[in-house]
Design an enzyme around this catalytic site. Structure first.
Site, mmCIF file in Angstrom:
data_model
loop_
_atom_site.group_PDB
_atom_site.id
_atom_site.type_symbol
_atom_site.label_atom_id
_atom_site.label_comp_id
_atom_site.label_asym_id
_atom_site.label_seq_id
_atom_site.Cartn_x
_atom_site.Cartn_y
_atom_site.Cartn_z
ATOM 1 N N CYS A 189 -8.535 -1.704 9.489
ATOM 2 C CA CYS A 189 -6.683 -1.960 8.432
ATOM 3 C C CYS A 189 -6.414 -2.792 9.259
ATOM 4 O O CYS A 189 -6.465 -2.821 10.578
ATOM 5 C CB CYS A 189 -6.167 -0.169 9.238
ATOM 6 S SG CYS A 189 -4.473 0.172 9.068
ATOM 7 N N HIS B 253 -6.211 4.720 1.383
ATOM 8 C CA HIS B 253 -5.320 3.872 2.439
ATOM 9 C C HIS B 253 -3.741 3.922 2.831
ATOM 10 O O HIS B 253 -3.424 4.148 3.119
ATOM 11 C CB HIS B 253 -6.961 2.583 2.677
ATOM 12 C CG HIS B 253 -6.057 2.403 4.071
ATOM 13 N ND1 HIS B 253 -7.342 2.476 5.207
ATOM 14 C CD2 HIS B 253 -5.453 1.000 4.386
ATOM 15 C CE1 HIS B 253 -6.885 1.685 5.944
ATOM 16 N NE2 HIS B 253 -4.990 1.159 5.558
ATOM 17 N N GLU B 254 -3.596 2.782 1.406
ATOM 18 C CA GLU B 254 -2.203 2.857 1.218
ATOM 19 C C GLU B 254 -1.546 3.364 0.882
ATOM 20 O O GLU B 254 -0.050 3.465 1.470
ATOM 21 C CB GLU B 254 -1.788 1.635 0.539
ATOM 22 C CG GLU B 254 -3.225 -0.469 0.098
ATOM 23 C CD GLU B 254 -2.887 -0.508 1.985
ATOM 24 O OE1 GLU B 254 -2.017 -0.966 2.941
ATOM 25 O OE2 GLU B 254 -4.259 -1.596 2.044
ATOM 26 N N HIS C 46 -0.881 4.661 4.443
ATOM 27 C CA HIS C 46 0.465 4.435 5.247
ATOM 28 C C HIS C 46 1.758 4.743 4.502
ATOM 29 O O HIS C 46 2.983 5.152 5.965
ATOM 30 C CB HIS C 46 0.119 2.659 4.592
ATOM 31 C CG HIS C 46 -0.536 2.138 5.755
ATOM 32 N ND1 HIS C 46 -0.737 2.187 6.909
ATOM 33 C CD2 HIS C 46 -1.774 1.255 5.258
ATOM 34 C CE1 HIS C 46 -1.884 1.274 7.532
ATOM 35 N NE2 HIS C 46 -2.406 1.209 6.445
#
Length: 184
Positions: free
Chosen positions: A104, A146-147, A150
Site C-alpha cells: 500500500c 484494496h481500494e 480505503h
C-alpha cells in the site's frame, strides 16, 4: 477527464497520507456534485499514483475524505485495466480466496500476505456521473477490493491476524516513515 488525454497528465502530485493518519481510518463521504473539482481530484489521484509507482489510489490517501479511487492495474493475464470510480460499491466478491502479497502506498516499502477473493465487481459512477461497472479477476480483483477498503476506512493491515499481523506491526514500528509521522 478529457477524452483522449493521458490520465494524470494535468494533475498535481499530492503528499500521501501514511498509516496513522486519521483520514485512512474513517469511511469517506459520498460525492454529491460532479463538477470540475471531481475531475481535478481524479487527475491528481492519477498523477500521485504514477509518481509513487502504485497501481491504485483512493482519495483519502491524499487527505480528501471522498469516495473516489483510480487504478492502472494488470490482471493475472497481464491485461491492463485503467480507470476511476466515484461512489464505489463492492457488489460482488466470489471465486477462490487467495492469500497473496499486498502492499500500500500509505505503508511504503511493506507488504503482507492478505486473503482476497479472485473475482470482484465494483459499481459506481464516472466523474461525469455516468454509471460504471468494473469486473476484476486475479491481481486486478485484489486491487479493486484494496481500494474499496480505503473508501470504507480500512487498510489491508486490518485484515491480518496472528503472526502476519505481528510481523507487519513490527515492520511498521521500524519503518522510517512511521517514526517520522508519529505513532500509528
Amino acid at each position: 477527464m478529457r477524452h483522449g488525454t493521458i490520465p494524470g497528465a494535468h494533475g498535481r502530485v499530492r503528499p500521501l497520507s501514511l498509516l496513522g493518519d486519521s483520514a485512512l481510518h474513517e469511511p469517506c463521504r459520498e460525492v454529491t456534485g460532479f463538477g470540475p473539482e471531481v475531475a481535478a481530484l481524479v487527475e491528481d489521484l492519477f498523477a500521485t499514483m504514477y509518481a509513487a509507482q502504485g497501481v491504485g489510489l483512493a482519495a483519502n490517501q491524499i487527505g480528501v475524505p471522498l469516495r473516489v479511487f483510480v487504478y492502472d492495474c494488470p490482471d493475472d493475464d497481464d491485461v491492463r485495466h485503467l480507470g476511476h470510480v466515484v461512489n464505489p460499491r463492492l457488489v460482488e466478491t466470489d471465486g477462490v480466496v487467495i492469500r497473496g502479497p499486498e502492499g500500500c502506498l500509505s505503508l511504503p516499502g511493506l507488504e503482507a500476505g492478505t486473503a482476497r477473493y479472485d473475482h470482484a465487481v465494483i459499481e459506481g459512477l464516472t466523474v461525469t456521473g455516468e454509471p460504471v461497472t468494473v469486473h476484476g479477476t486475479g491481481f486486478f480483483a485484489r486491487c479493486l477490493q484494496h481500494e474499496y477498503d480505503h473508501v470504507e476506512g480500512r487498510v489491508y493491515a486490518d485484515h491480518l491476524t496472528g503472526w502476519r499481523k505481528r510481523r507487519l506491526t513490527r515492520q511498521i514500528t521500524r519503518a522510517s516513515w512511521h517514526r517520522a509521522s508519529g505513532p500509528a
